[in-house]
Design a protein around this motif. Structure first.
Motif, PDB file in Angstrom:
ATOM      1  N   GLU A 147       2.331  -2.170   7.843  1.00 34.31           N
ATOM      2  CA  GLU A 147       2.450  -3.434   8.575  1.00 34.31           C
ATOM      3  C   GLU A 147       3.693  -4.162   8.093  1.00 34.31           C
ATOM      4  N   THR A 163       4.281  -5.880   4.611  1.00 40.47           N
ATOM      5  CA  THR A 163       3.168  -6.667   4.085  1.00 40.47           C
ATOM      6  C   THR A 163       1.953  -5.823   3.739  1.00 40.47           C
ATOM      7  N   CYS A 164       1.939  -4.594   4.191  1.00 42.49           N
ATOM      8  CA  CYS A 164       0.742  -3.794   3.961  1.00 42.49           C
ATOM      9  C   CYS A 164       1.062  -2.318   4.211  1.00 42.49           C
ATOM     10  N   ARG A 165       0.587  -1.461   3.319  1.00 41.17           N
ATOM     11  CA  ARG A 165       0.726  -0.012   3.524  1.00 41.17           C
ATOM     12  C   ARG A 165      -0.563   0.617   3.023  1.00 41.17           C
ATOM     13  N   LEU A 166      -1.261   1.290   3.887  1.00 45.06           N
ATOM     14  CA  LEU A 166      -2.579   1.821   3.532  1.00 45.06           C
ATOM     15  C   LEU A 166      -2.663   3.313   3.812  1.00 45.06           C
ATOM     16  N   GLN A 178      -7.608   4.050   1.736  1.00 43.93           N
ATOM     17  CA  GLN A 178      -7.568   2.598   1.514  1.00 43.93           C
ATOM     18  C   GLN A 178      -8.044   1.829   2.745  1.00 43.93           C
ATOM     19  N   ARG A 190     -11.165  -0.850   2.794  1.00 47.00           N
ATOM     20  CA  ARG A 190     -11.101  -2.234   3.301  1.00 47.00           C
ATOM     21  C   ARG A 190     -12.119  -2.485   4.405  1.00 47.00           C
ATOM     22  N   GLN A 192      -1.839  -5.693  14.123  1.00 45.62           N
ATOM     23  CA  GLN A 192      -1.787  -5.732  12.668  1.00 45.62           C
ATOM     24  C   GLN A 192      -2.940  -4.900  12.108  1.00 45.62           C
ATOM     25  N   SER A 193      -2.890  -4.695  10.803  1.00 48.35           N
ATOM     26  CA  SER A 193      -3.901  -3.850  10.173  1.00 48.35           C
ATOM     27  C   SER A 193      -5.308  -4.421  10.373  1.00 48.35           C
ATOM     28  N   LYS A 194      -5.433  -5.746  10.323  1.00 52.34           N
ATOM     29  CA  LYS A 194      -6.780  -6.339  10.416  1.00 52.34           C
ATOM     30  C   LYS A 194      -7.421  -6.090  11.783  1.00 52.34           C
ATOM     31  N   GLU A 228     -10.818 -12.658   5.212  1.00 51.83           N
ATOM     32  CA  GLU A 228     -10.468 -12.038   3.931  1.00 51.83           C
ATOM     33  C   GLU A 228     -11.608 -12.146   2.917  1.00 51.83           C
TER      34      GLU A 228
END
Lengths: 80, 569
Positions: B29, B36-39, B43, B47, B73-75, B156
Motif C-alpha cells: 500500500e 505505508t504497508c507491505r504484507l 501477515q 491481521r 487500500q489494505s483494510k 484498528e
C-alpha cells in the motif's frame, strides 16, 4: 493568514496559468470542469500544483462533490 | 493456483490462498511516495483473523450484510476477507457516491454492519437519513485519536481474541450484493453467489493466468466489479501481489509503475486516453527524424506481433516507452466502458497489449475478453469458457440484443422480482446491448437497446437517476433520455444524455428556465450531467398511473425531431 477570498484569488490565478487560460475568463462560481475543459483526472493533476503552492496535503476525496472554484477554495482554506 | 473447482465459497478460496502463498508478498500500500504497508499472505491472515473474532463476538451471523465504503487500500481487502471468513454477505459500495446516495443504498440493502473511512463516516453522519439506518456496528478506519466516534468503533482497535470460526457457505449462497445503478431511481442490487465468483475467476484465469511474481496495480475502485475480481480475488488465488495507491493522481500512478515494477493494471477508457494523450504529446515534440523512425517501428511491431503479442521484443523496439511504464508491464486491461479501437491500436503498436472485453455487473464481471491471439481492436473478444452468448432477433446484418447464459450470471436483483423477470428470461441474461458475433466467434458491439449511457470512466448512468435533480423545474413536464436511445446509432462511444422539456402552456422555453437548466446541471457531478436539451411541445404519453411511457415518447420524438434539434450545453 490568508482569507478565504485570497485563497480563492490565488486558486483562480493558478488554475488559469496551469491550464493556460486568460485569468479574466475564470470566476469564483464558475464550474471548474466546464471552464477549464478538464476531466476528473486532469482535476487531480491540478491538486498537485495546489499542494505545492499552498503547502498543504489535499487527498483525492477533497475533490468529491466540488464543482465550483469557490467550493474548492473552501476545501483548501479549511486545510491552511 | 488454488483449485477453485473444489471450493464452495469465496471465503474458502481466499482462506486456501492465504495458507498456500503464506510467504509471498500479498499487498503493498502506497500513499503518494510513502509505502505505508507491505504484507505477506501470512501477515494478511494475521491481521484479518482478529477482525473475524471481533465480528463473531458481536454475534455477526452467517448471511448478515456488511457494507464497505473505502478507497483502495489494505483494510478494504482485509475487511472483505473477514466478512467472507465469518460467512457474511459483502456489499461493496461506491465511495465516490454522495453521502445521500450511499445512505439510500445502505437503506435498500439493509446492511447491519458498515466499515468505512473516517472522512466518509463524518460526511455520512451529517445526513438526515443516517440515524434511521438499521446499522448495529460501524467500524471507522484512520479516525484521528482525539475524535469521539459516538457509538462507532475504531477499525484498528476492533480486535477479538480466541480462534475465529470459519463459517462454510455453499456455492448457491449469496456472496455479494453489488449495485450496478439506481441511486435515486430504481436500485439495482445484483445478488451474486459464491458460484458466480468462483466460476468467473476460473474462466478469467484460464485466459489470463496470474502467478507469484505478478504485480497488479489496483487503480479502479475495489467496489467496482472489475477490480474486485481482477484486483483482489484473481491475484489472491494465484499468489500475485496487489499494489494499492491511495491517490489516483497521474504523477503518482506513473511513479508506481516504475517503483513497483508493475506487470498488470486495469484501467477505464478515461485513464487509457489520458495515457495516450500524454504519450502523443511527448512524441509530438520529438525531432522530425525521430518521429518518422517511431512510425516505422510501430508499423514493424504491428507486423511482428500480428499473431500474438511479444512484449520482450517490443521492449527492445521501444525502450523509452516501456521504461516509462517501469519496464515490466506485460499487459493493461481495460474495462467498464467502450474503448475506441484507435486507442487500443495505438498501445498495441507500441508493444503494450491492452486486453479489452465486455461485461456487466449482472454477469459478475466479464462476458467476453480479447485473448490477443491475434489482437483485434474492432471487437470485444470471444465469450469466456463456460459462458454462452447469443444474439436475439438478429436483423439482416446479424445485429440484435446480446444475451448471456452461464454460471457467472447473477441470481437476481435484490427485492425486485419484476425487474429480475424482465432481465433474466429462461436463464438468459438480456443485456440491453446490441451486438453481432462475427465468423471467428468474436463479439462486436453496436450500441444499446436500453435507455442508459456508460461514461468513459466506466459509470452506468440511467436517465431516471438524473431526473430527480431537475425536480421542480418550472415547465409542464420533462424527461431524460440517452440520445442513442432516441436516435439509435450503430456505434458506441460519445454517449449523451438529453433533457426533453415540455414548457408550461403558452410560455415557450424562457431564458429563465434555460438558465435554471444550466445551473442545475452544473451542480451535478460531471459524469451525471445532461449534454443538451430538446423542447417538445406535446403532452407526454402516460400510463394509467401517470408514469411516462418512455418507449412511446422516444418513438414520437424520433418521428418528429432529429439530433440537430438538440440544444447542446
Amino acid at each position: 493568514m490568508r482569507t478565504l477570498e485570497q485563497t480563492l484569488e490565488e486558486l483562480l490565478d493558478l488554475a488559469a496559468s496551469y491550464f493556460r487560460l486568460p485569468r479574466e475568463r475564470l470566476s469564483p462560481d464558475d464550474d471548474l470542469f466546464e471552464t477549464l475543459r478538464i476531466d476528473s483526472l486532469q482535476a487531480l493533476e491540478l491538486l498537485g500544483r495546489l499542494e505545492q503552492h499552498f503547502q498543504i496535503e489535499l487527498p483525492d476525496y477533497e475533490l468529491q462533490g466540488v464543482t465550483s472554484f469557490r467550493a474548492l477554495a473552501e476545501r483548501i482554506h479549511a486545510r491552511l | 493456483m488454488v483449485e477453485l473447482e473444489r471450493c464452495e465459497s469465496l471465503g474458502e478460496a481466499l482462506r486456501d490462498a492465504l495458507e498456500r502463498w503464506a510467504e509471498y508478498t500479498c499487498l503493498i500500500e502506497v500513499d503518494r511516495e510513502r509505502e505505508t504497508c507491505r504484507l505477506t499472505y501470512r501477515q494478511f491472515r494475521e491481521r484479518a483473523l482478529p477482525l473475524v473474532s471481533a465480528l463473531q463476538q458481536q454475534d455477526f451471523a452467517p448471511g448478515e450484510r456488511a457494507a464497505i465504503i473505502m478507497t483502495n487500500q489494505s483494510k478494504w481487502l482485509i475487511s472483505a476477507y473477514a466478512v467472507f471468513h465469518a460467512g457474511g454477505v459483502l456489499v461493496p459500495l461506491d465511495y465516490k457516491l454522495s453521502p445521500r446516495e450511499q445512505i439510500e443504498l445502505l437503506r435498500h440493502v439493509r446492511a447491519s454492519v458498515l466499515i468505512t473511512e473516517f472522512p466518509f463516516w463524518r460526511a455520512l453522519r451529517q445526513e438526515a437519513g443516517w440515524v434511521e439506518l438499521p446499522l448495529r456496528l460501524v467500524l471507522v478506519t484512520e479516525a484521528p485519536p482525539e475524535v469521539e466516534l459516538e457509538g462507532a468503533r475504531r477499525w484498528e482497535e476492533f480486535r477479538g481474541d480466541g480462534e475465529p470460526r470459519f463459517v462454510p457457505r455453499r456455492r448457491q449462497d449469496v456472496a455479494c450484493i453489488v449495485y450496478s445503478s439506481g441511486t435515486g431511481g430504481r436500485p439495482k442490487g445484483c445478488v451474486l453467489t459464491h458460484e458466480n465468483y468462483l466460476e468467473q475467476c476460473r474462466s478469467l484465469t484460464a485466459i489470463y493466468p496470474f502467478s507469484p511474481g505478478v504485480r497488479y496495480l489496483s487503480i479502479l475502485p475495489t467496489n467496482h466489479a472489475i477490480d474486485f475480481m481482477v484486483g483482489f480475488i484473481g491475484p489472491f488465488v494465484c499468489g500475485a501481489t496487489v499494489v494499492h495507491l491511495r491517490t489516483l493522481r497521474p504523477e503518482y500512478i506513473r511513479d508506481a509503475f516504475v517503483r513497483y515494477q508493475i506487470t498488470h493494471a486495469t484501467v477505464v477508457p478515461l485513464i487509457l486516453k489520458n495515457l495516450e494523450r500524454a504519450l502523443r504529446e511527448r512524441f509530438a515534440v520529438l525531432p522530425r527524424h525521430k518521429r518518422a523512425l517511431l512510425q516505422v517501428l510501430m508499423r514493424l511491431n504491428r507486423w511482428l506481433t500480428r499473431r500474438q503479442p511479444n512484449v520482450r521484443l517490443s521492449r527492445r523496439l521501444f525502450p523509452d516507452v516501456h521504461r516509462a511504464f517501469g519496464g515490466h508491464l506485460e499487459m493493461l486491461i481495460v474495462g467498464g466502458a467502450f474503448t475506441e479501437p484507435s486507442t487500443l491500436q495505438f498501445f498495441y503498436d507500441l508493444g503494450i497489449p491492452v486486453a479489452n472485453g465486455y461485461g456487466l455487473t449482472e454477469a459478475c464481471t466479464a462476458v467476453t475478453v480479447n485473448d490477443l491471439k491475434p489482437f483485434r481492436a474492432d471487437t470485444v473478444g470471444k465469450p469466456l469458457p463456460g459462458v454462452e452468448v447469443k444474439i436475439l432477433d438478429p436483423d439482416a446484418d446479424g445485429i440484435g440484443e446480446v444475451a448471456v447464459r452461464g454460471k457467472n450470471v447473477m441470481s437476481h436483483y435484490l427485492d425486485d422480482p419484476e425487474l429480475t423477470a424482465e432481465t433474466i428470461v429462461d436463464g438468459w441474461l438480456l443485456t440491453g446491448d446490441l451486438g453481432r458475433i462475427d465468423e471467428t466467434g468474436h463479439l462486436q458491439l453496436f450500441g444499446r437497446k436500453k435507455n442508459m449511457i456508460v461514461t468513459e470512466g466506466g459509470k452506468n448512468i440511467y436517465p431516471e437517476d438524473v431526473e430527480r435533480f431537475f425536480d421542480g423545474l418550472p415547465v409542464k413536464e420533462f424527461c431524460i433520455f440517452a440520445a442513442n436511445y432516441v436516435w439509435p446509432e450503430r456505434r458506441l462511444g460519445q454517449e449523451h444524455l438529453i433533457l426533453v422539456v415540455h414548457p408550461a402552456p403558452g410560455e415557450g422555453l424562457t431564458e429563465a428556465v434555460r438558465q435554471q437548466i444550466r445551473e442545475r446541471n452544473r451542480r451535478l457531478p460531471e459524469y451525471k450531467r445532461v449534454h443538451g436539451y430538446l423542447v417538445w411541445e406535446r403532452d407526454f404519453p402516460r400510463t394509467a398511473s401517470l408514469k411516462i411511457k418512455r418507449t412511446v415518447l422516444a418513438e414520437e420524438i424520433r418521428a418528429h425531431r432529429s439530433r440537430a434539434d438538440v440544444q447542446w450545453l
